[in-house]
Design a protein around this motif. Sequence first.
Motif, short mmCIF file in Angstrom:
data_model
loop_
_atom_site.label_atom_id
_atom_site.label_comp_id
_atom_site.label_asym_id
_atom_site.label_seq_id
_atom_site.Cartn_x
_atom_site.Cartn_y
_atom_site.Cartn_z
N ILE A 34 0.83 -1.20 0.00
CA ILE A 34 0.00 0.00 0.00
C ILE A 34 0.87 1.26 0.00
CG2 ILE A 34 -1.61 1.35 1.40
CD1 ILE A 34 -2.77 -1.37 2.30
N ILE A 35 1.90 1.26 0.85
CA ILE A 35 2.78 2.43 0.92
C ILE A 35 3.46 2.65 -0.42
CG2 ILE A 35 4.88 3.34 2.00
CD1 ILE A 35 4.03 2.09 4.60
N LYS A 36 3.92 1.56 -1.04
CA LYS A 36 4.58 1.67 -2.35
C LYS A 36 3.61 2.27 -3.38
CE LYS A 36 8.65 -0.31 -1.66
NZ LYS A 36 8.81 -1.67 -1.09
N SER B 25 4.18 5.93 -5.18
CA SER B 25 4.35 6.04 -6.63
C SER B 25 3.19 6.82 -7.26
CB SER B 25 4.47 4.65 -7.25
OG SER B 25 3.27 3.93 -6.99
N GLY B 26 2.37 7.40 -6.43
CA GLY B 26 1.32 8.28 -6.93
C GLY B 26 0.00 7.59 -7.22
#
Lengths: 344, 363
Positions: free
Chosen positions: A307-309, A313-314
Amino acid sequence: MKKKLLAVLMSAVMVVSLTACGGSAPAASGDAAPAADSGDAAPAADSGSSGDLIKVGIINNDPNESGYRTANDKDLKEMFTKENGYDASFAYSLKNDEQITAAQKFITDGVDYLLLSAADTAGWDTVLKDAQDAGIRVILFDRTIDAPDSLYEASIVSDMAKEGQTAVDWLAGQNLPEYNVIHIQGVMGSAAQQGRSGALDTKVAAESNWNIVTQQTAEWNAEKAQQIVQSVIDAGTPFNVIYAENDDMAKGAVAALDKANISHGVGKDVVVMGFDCNKWALEELLNKNWNYDGQCNPFQASYIDEIIKTIESGGTVSQKTIIMDEKGFDASSITQEDVDKYGI
Amino acid sequence: MSSETKIQTRKVKGGSIFRNQIFIPVAALLLLALFNLIADPSFYKITLGYNSTGDPVLSGYLMTILDYGSELAILAIGMTLVTAASGGQDISVGAAIAIAGSVILRVLCGHDSRPETLQAPIIVAFLVACVVAMLFGAFNGALVAYFKIQPMVATLILFTAGRSIAAWINNNELPIISDPSFAIYGGFIPGIPIPTPFFIAMICVVITMLALKFTNLGLYTQAVGINESSSKLNGLNPAFIKFLSFVLLGLCVAVAGLIKVSRLSSINYSVIAKDIEMDAILAVALGGNSLGGGKFNMLASILGAYVIQFLTTTLYKFNVQSDALPAYKAVVVIALVVMSTPKAREFMSKIGKKLKPAERSVA
């Protein structure tokens, strides 16, 4: 005089415990002390970190609480490392107010993400709003809270009702001519108890050949479970299924069966079912002493990482509530790899 | 004629049965026994069977009571001494059992939490646990005897911290012992159909009774409990007697800890022996002992412990929700406390007098 001495001692104890907390906080380790103020650690870590690390503040329950929590904490610690691009601070407490204080500290420290396994469902609105205003993204794991879902990015949880349903479906698949179940419940009112009891209760009400021999709470306690099963054995009531809502209680039940020479396991008189997938419990399955163990997945770190990734990455998170995959293991098909991979 | 008078006087003495200490646990036991006899006589059925290792075992509710009541009986011994000497109770026994159990497993397992073979003889592990439990008892005892802290406040420290210490001893791992010889202490000795915990409890009882009979332990403890300063004037060391009572309770804790961990060959730090301190104190109260210290009756306490297990087993039999058990025990406590007040005693002896007016006139 006595009172004075007592007061002095009490304050001495308090001072000692305060310094104890302070001591463990910078280390940010899984110390037994509920080091809710380990937010202190964040500034220190901040100065040392380079700019491209993602700062996360993790608020969890005390890892000593259970095998589940220990595995959960270990999983998070292994994921949120400098090597993986994270600068993580941890705070532990079983008390909601201490967790909220820790959250406020993390907000002041300016973390990028706040990961939260709340001790209690209520009371989080204000602090999460503060986080939102400060541009901090909140991700819930393991436990949900009573707050509008606009306040957090995602919540990653176990579906306890589904765990129960999977187990009951498996049991129904055994095609026993008759189901006489000893149902050993967890602490009444806990999410795990409600989910795991619900599925069985529904099934028993629906089917005529499913009976509850006894339904008792052993409060996750092996000793109590042993006494409950002992009592049924002493009464001479026939039964052929033990549905224990965690592994500890199943272990206690089996101890009572062994004493009375009632055979249990694959192809034996009594079907033994447990939950949580402790390593030792899966080994009991492997040895065919138990029949079934339902997983309660403590490994949320990889989901959080994903989720954080995505956010970094927008991208946007498509699902607010993510329910983790959870397996149920059957003694006749479990392998050593399963034990190593899923045992906690 | 004279012999007749003697009998009469004895009868009058018998009239004070209400004031006899052992009356309370015996009455409670009879009440429970009668209740079970009426409700379901099969409660008393005992059958001889075989356990999964092929050894003969007796089973039935009565055996369950003897089995599970034993830890409590052992704890009641130490708790009675502590209560009598210090006029307070140790509420840390549950946490201390967790520590003792954890030590036993740690010594048996060594560095590997799942050993194939025992890393040390069981007796060594047990002795180490005895030493550790007595040290913790000494810690409590020192706070109470030398720093004059109220026992309940002093033991609150260990009550709070004990289970964390227990977890720390084993690095928060979960040791499991697969060697069947370890399961004997909480199960059965091969070939003997009576549960081992009962034998262990009886050994403890016999040793205690001998100690009380042949040493001054009982006398000194009661003297300190009744009046500390006068016992000091008589050359006793009240602080040391109190300290000693806590150390002896530590020893009882170690024995109970051995049985507890042996039952499951494992440990769960947060729930092992949970709330057992309340049962142990209740056993002392049920034995008719004053919780304010002073005179005590050891056998009554031990009987009290088995009565509590009798009650627990009865409630389980009738499928009472196990989280409601403390409520039933609370009723017992209330009844006991009320019965032991001077007002209630006065009332009871009045009734006693009314029942025996004829005999009194003859005497």
